[in-house]
Design an enzyme around this catalytic site. Structure first.
Site, mmCIF file in Angstrom:
data_model
loop_
_atom_site.group_PDB
_atom_site.id
_atom_site.type_symbol
_atom_site.label_atom_id
_atom_site.label_comp_id
_atom_site.label_asym_id
_atom_site.label_seq_id
_atom_site.Cartn_x
_atom_site.Cartn_y
_atom_site.Cartn_z
ATOM 1 N N ARG A 165 7.570 7.446 -0.277
ATOM 2 C CA ARG A 165 6.440 6.939 0.462
ATOM 3 C C ARG A 165 5.238 8.137 0.797
ATOM 4 O O ARG A 165 4.946 8.149 1.980
ATOM 5 C CB ARG A 165 6.962 6.387 1.686
ATOM 6 C CG ARG A 165 7.774 5.077 1.524
ATOM 7 C CD ARG A 165 7.090 3.992 0.736
ATOM 8 N NE ARG A 165 8.258 2.933 0.260
ATOM 9 C CZ ARG A 165 8.959 3.154 -0.748
ATOM 10 N NH1 ARG A 165 8.625 4.010 -1.593
ATOM 11 N NH2 ARG A 165 9.746 2.256 -1.015
ATOM 12 N N SER A 243 6.790 -2.844 7.016
ATOM 13 C CA SER A 243 7.944 -2.054 7.451
ATOM 14 C C SER A 243 7.287 -0.859 8.267
ATOM 15 O O SER A 243 6.302 -0.083 7.753
ATOM 16 C CB SER A 243 8.561 -1.274 6.243
ATOM 17 O OG SER A 243 9.378 -2.316 5.664
ATOM 18 N N GLU A 342 5.861 4.500 9.113
ATOM 19 C CA GLU A 342 5.170 4.428 7.738
ATOM 20 C C GLU A 342 3.795 4.326 7.783
ATOM 21 O O GLU A 342 2.936 4.736 7.126
ATOM 22 C CB GLU A 342 5.817 3.295 6.993
ATOM 23 C CG GLU A 342 5.276 3.338 5.721
ATOM 24 C CD GLU A 342 6.061 2.304 4.893
ATOM 25 O OE1 GLU A 342 5.947 1.934 3.780
ATOM 26 O OE2 GLU A 342 7.408 1.921 5.318
#
Length: 352
Positions: A165, A243, A342
Site C-alpha cells: 500500500r 479499511s 491507510e
C-alpha cells in the site's frame, strides 16, 4: 484552463463527507489543463492538492488553503505486447468501471480488484490491492506531471518504488507528481487469480472449480458488499474510507512480543517475501475489545467490518481523528503494535 472556483466545499467530493473548503478548485479535463492549473498555483506560491475520487482521504475541518486540482482526464487505449496486452487508462477513469472493462474482454490481472472505489490515477499511488492482487503486479508505466521538473515524465515499475500500500508517490516524493495515466500489462484469456480463502470458499460453495474472470469478479463484489466495502447509497456504512488501518507487517522480534501478549489466541499471520509477517488489523482491533457498530457520537466502526471507520450525521473530521486514535491506542495497549492509517490526511489533521 477553467477559471478556478473559490471556497468550494470539499466534503461532497470525498466518501467520508467531512472536511472544510478549498480556497481554490479546478477540474482538469486534459493534460494541458492540469499543467496550466499547476503553473497557475506555482505562480501564486499556492500549495497544490490532487483530488481523485476522495475514497482514501480525510480532509480537515479547516479545509485546504491552496489549489485543489480535481482530475477529470478520461480515455482508455490498448496495444498488443507479445502474448499480453497493455491497457492505458487516463487518471480520471473510475476504477471499478475500468476493471469491469478488462474483465468483460477476458483480460486477466485486475479481477480481484473489483469494487474498489476511486479513480485510476490513485491506484499506483496507493499500490491498491485486495484478495491477493495489487496493481504493482501489472503496472508497466505511470505517466505523470513532475511538478519539480515542470515536465511530463513516464515512470517504470522500478521507479514507482512499490511496497505494501505504498509507492514513491506516497512516501518518498509526496506531492511531486500528478498522475495523468497508468498502463497495465494484462493477459488475454489468462486464468483468474484465486489466492484468498474467502474467494475459494465462496466459489467452492457454489460448485465452481474452474472459475471465469467474471465469476471471480462477481465473487469479490459479493464479499465486498457483505462487508460494506462497495459504495452503496443505501448502506448505513457508506461514509467511510474502507479499511482505515493498514495490516501491520512486523519482524520476528516484534512478532514474538505480540504473540506473548496474545497467549491463548489463534492470531492469523501471513509470512512475507522479505521475512516480515503480516498481521490482521481487524483481528487486533476486535481482540483489543472493539466491536462492530461501536461508536462515539457521530463516528464509529462499521456494523459489518471493524476495519472501517464510519461517519454519521453531524460528524466532523476531528471526530474521525479522535475515534481513530482511540482504536489505535487500544490496540497498542493490548498487543504492543501500533496501527497506521491507510487514508491520506489533508490539512492540520493527524492521529498524533
Amino acid at each position: 484552463m477553467p477559471t478556478p472556483r473559490e471556497h468550494v466545499p470539499l466534503a461532497p467530493h470525498c466518501t467520508m463527507r467531512v472536511g472544510g473548503a478549498a480556497r481554490y478548485l479546478v477540474e482538469a479535463a486534459d493534460e494541458a489543463e492540469a499543467r496550466a492549473a499547476v503553473e497557475w498555483a506555482q505562480g501564486r506560491t499556492l500549495p497544490v492538492r490532487v483530488l481523485g475520487g476522495g475514497s482514501n482521504l480525510v480532509i480537515a475541518d479547516e479545509g485546504v488553503d491552496g489549489l485543489v486540482l480535481k482530475i477529470g482526464l478520461r480515455g482508455i487505449a490498448t496495444r498488443a505486447a507479445g502474448d499480453a496486452i497493455e491497457v492505458t487508462a487516463a487518471a480520471g477513469e473510475p476504477w471499478d468501471a475500468f476493471v469491469r472493462h478488462t474483465v468483460e474482454r477476458g483480460w486477466a490481472g485486475l479481477e480481484c480488484l473489483s469494487g474498489i472505489p476511486g479513480l485510476v490515477g490513485a491506484t499506483p499511488i496507493q499500490n491498491v490491492g485486495a484478495y491477493g492482487q495489487e496493481v504493482a503486479d501489472t503496472v508497466t508505466a505511470v505517466r505523470a506531471l513532475d511538478r519539480e521538473a515542470g515536465e511530463v515524465v513516464t515512470l517504470g515499475p522500478a521507479e514507482c518504488g512499490f511496497g505494501y500500500r505504498d509507492s514513491v508517490f506516497k512516501r518518498r516524493l509526496p506531492g511531486r507528481h500528478v498522475v495523468l495515466a497508468v498502463t497495465y500489462r494484462l493477459t488475454p484469456g489468462g486464468p483468474p487469480s484465486v489466492r484468498y480463502a474467502d474467494l475459494t470458499r465462496d466459489l467452492e460453495g457454489r460448485g465452481i472449480t474452474r472459475p471465469s474472470l467474471a465469476q471471480v469478479r462477481e465473487t469479490v463484489l459479493t464479499i465486498r458488499r457483505s462487508k460494506s466495502m462497495v459504495l452503496d447509497a443505501g448502506d448505513v456504512n457508506r461514509r467511510s474510507c474502507g479499511s482505515f488501518f493498514l495490516n501491520p507487517i512486523v519482524d520476528a522480534d516484534a512478532l514474538a512480543a505480540i504473540d506473548a501478549r496474545a497467549a491463548g489466541l489463534d492470531m492469523p499471520r501471513w509470512p512475507q517475501p522479505d521475512g516480515g509477517v503480516k498481521l490482521s488489523a481487524a483481528w487486533l482491533i476486535e481482540r483489543a475489545g472493539f466491536r462492530r457498530g461501536q461508536h462515539d457520537g457521530p463516528v464509529g466502526l462499521s456494523t459489518r467490518h471493524t476495519l472501517a471507520i464510519v461517519c454519521h450525521d453531524g460528524a466532523r473530521a476531528r471526530d474521525v481523528a479522535v475515534f481513530a486514535r482511540t482504536v489505535r491506542d487500544g490496540v497498542e495497549q493490548r498487543f504492543g503494535v501500533r496501527l497506521h492509517p491507510e487514508p491520506i490526511f489533508w490539512g492540520p489533521l493527524t492521529l498524533d
